[in-house]
Design an enzyme around this catalytic site. Sequence first.
Site, PDB file in Angstrom:
ATOM      1  N   GLY A  37      32.719  33.887  36.732  1.00 20.53           N
ATOM      2  CA  GLY A  37      31.293  33.927  37.031  1.00 20.53           C
ATOM      3  C   GLY A  37      30.452  33.157  36.022  1.00 20.53           C
ATOM      4  N   ASN A  38      30.856  33.178  34.748  1.00 17.96           N
ATOM      5  CA  ASN A  38      30.027  32.544  33.719  1.00 17.96           C
ATOM      6  C   ASN A  38      30.040  31.022  33.796  1.00 17.96           C
ATOM      7  OD1 ASN A  38      32.800  32.655  32.626  1.00 17.96           O
ATOM      8  ND2 ASN A  38      31.841  31.605  30.928  1.00 17.96           N
ATOM      9  N   LYS A  51      34.055  49.169  43.132  1.00 18.85           N
ATOM     10  CA  LYS A  51      33.310  48.038  42.577  1.00 18.85           C
ATOM     11  C   LYS A  51      31.814  48.221  42.819  1.00 18.85           C
ATOM     12  CE  LYS A  51      33.349  43.541  41.303  1.00 18.85           C
ATOM     13  NZ  LYS A  51      34.015  43.024  40.133  1.00 18.85           N
ATOM     14  N   LYS A  66      38.753  37.640  42.320  1.00 20.13           N
ATOM     15  CA  LYS A  66      39.247  36.268  42.432  1.00 20.13           C
ATOM     16  C   LYS A  66      40.522  36.041  41.619  1.00 20.13           C
ATOM     17  CE  LYS A  66      37.722  34.337  38.293  1.00 20.13           C
ATOM     18  NZ  LYS A  66      37.626  35.638  37.644  1.00 20.13           N
ATOM     19  N   LYS A 112      42.861  39.994  35.423  1.00 24.28           N
ATOM     20  CA  LYS A 112      43.378  38.686  35.006  1.00 24.28           C
ATOM     21  C   LYS A 112      44.827  38.815  34.538  1.00 24.28           C
ATOM     22  CE  LYS A 112      38.855  37.348  33.332  1.00 24.28           C
ATOM     23  NZ  LYS A 112      38.322  37.531  34.663  1.00 24.28           N
TER      24      LYS A 112
HETATM   25  P1  ADP Z   1      34.992  36.655  34.949  1.00 23.58           P
HETATM   26  O1  ADP Z   1      33.748  36.367  35.699  1.00 23.58           O
HETATM   27  O2  ADP Z   1      35.426  35.509  34.112  1.00 23.58           O
HETATM   28  O3  ADP Z   1      36.085  37.226  35.793  1.00 23.58           O
HETATM   29  P2  ADP Z   1      34.901  39.296  33.705  1.00 23.58           P
HETATM   30  O4  ADP Z   1      33.678  39.916  33.120  1.00 23.58           O
HETATM   31  O5  ADP Z   1      35.439  39.868  34.974  1.00 23.58           O
HETATM   32  O6  ADP Z   1      34.562  37.744  33.863  1.00 23.58           O
HETATM   33  O7  ADP Z   1      36.079  39.318  32.616  1.00 23.58           O
HETATM   34  C1  ADP Z   1      35.902  38.823  31.292  1.00 23.58           C
HETATM   35  C2  ADP Z   1      35.526  39.946  30.329  1.00 23.58           C
HETATM   36  O8  ADP Z   1      36.647  40.798  30.067  1.00 23.58           O
HETATM   37  C3  ADP Z   1      35.136  39.502  28.944  1.00 23.58           C
HETATM   38  O9  ADP Z   1      33.790  39.096  28.875  1.00 23.58           O
HETATM   39  C4  ADP Z   1      35.408  40.756  28.091  1.00 23.58           C
HETATM   40  O10 ADP Z   1      34.208  41.470  27.816  1.00 23.58           O
HETATM   41  C5  ADP Z   1      36.274  41.635  28.973  1.00 23.58           C
HETATM   42  N1  ADP Z   1      37.479  42.199  28.346  1.00 23.58           N
HETATM   43  C6  ADP Z   1      37.912  43.473  28.547  1.00 23.58           C
HETATM   44  N2  ADP Z   1      39.034  43.714  27.850  1.00 23.58           N
HETATM   45  C7  ADP Z   1      39.343  42.569  27.181  1.00 23.58           C
HETATM   46  C8  ADP Z   1      40.399  42.200  26.294  1.00 23.58           C
HETATM   47  N3  ADP Z   1      41.375  43.047  25.967  1.00 23.58           N
HETATM   48  N4  ADP Z   1      40.406  40.936  25.795  1.00 23.58           N
HETATM   49  C9  ADP Z   1      39.418  40.057  26.118  1.00 23.58           C
HETATM   50  N5  ADP Z   1      38.390  40.355  26.969  1.00 23.58           N
HETATM   51  C10 ADP Z   1      38.344  41.598  27.497  1.00 23.58           C
HETATM   52 MG    MG Z   2      35.949  39.142  36.869  1.00 17.82          MG
END
Ligand code: ADP
Ligand code: MG
Length: 317
Positions: A10-11, A128, A218, A280
Amino acid sequence: MPRLVVALGGNALERAGGTGSWEESVIQMRTAARALATAAAQGEELLLTHGNGPQVGALLRQNELAEREVPPRALDVLVAETEGQIGYLIAQELEPELARSGRPRIVQNFPSRMVVSSRDPALRRPSKPIGRFYTENEANLLRKNRGWTLARDAARGGWRRLVPSPRPIGWVEAESFLQLLAHHLTDRTMPIVAGGGGIPVLDRGHGRFSGIEAVIDKDYAAALVGRLVGAPRLAILTDVPAVAVGFHKPWERWLTDVRAAELRGFVEAGEFGAGSMLPKVEAALDFLDGGGKEVVICDTSTLPRALRGETGTRIHP
Ligand code: ADP
Ligand code: MG
């Protein structure tokens, strides 16, 4: 055949804490486009996919505000709309960067439907949060009149609608897309598929699919696409430099190279945020289980360096 599936977070598409304007998205995407074009110039054939959290949230809000004048669309239709607008954004910003890097491509968007199982337990457990905040009275009415599941968000004070986030098990257009890839798509094409995790549908049989009110992460969709096209590598771009253990704790450690088995241990120890890093990591493990050779998780702008092993997290089978 694409060798690298890239999932944009998203970013990459919208600045956190921004106004959500189109102009901001364009600027944000320009940074991502530079990283993608540099990776392409390093010799990678890319297949793109992307998230849609903020965009589908905005459409949902527009629908709510306008519902007396324009009949609101269901969530599957809104996901389809985001595939169109985000595909357009990526194509507009990425094509000039690819041309500049000496590898011109037409970025071709393929709106996609992802099949979910009617037996997926996630369908009975909406998890969600999406859309606006409601008061307790509004929440009770929506529960009664529309059958919604709502949950209280204690931190931000209010009630929010929850929708299911099921796992994708199939991609309706997969076979057709693979044939296109093999016979018709030229080396001047960079495809985008399964945007926003794909439009969630149930397979009703006899060629009929019905859209459902759900969203697919995604990250899982990207892993499935990667398996189906047989790509050796998957890159998941986000807004942190890498995967951490002890995230935001005094003993925080950023993972560089890690084996799937070790990562599985960290999953079991609860190291990764549900709905953010956990999908992820699970998607990465799923992709490697299906024959993938490497998954890279890194900050969007660092993709070219992460692919060379200089930053980010690389997960190996
Ligand atoms: P995207 O839109 O890229 O999917 P998300 O917000 O769903 O973004 O996922 C990324 C976020 O996951 C990071 O901003 C971070 O705050 C969070 N996060 C949670 N646990 C972890 C971890 N163990 N290591 C790194 N990031 C983490
Ligand atoms: Mg995400």
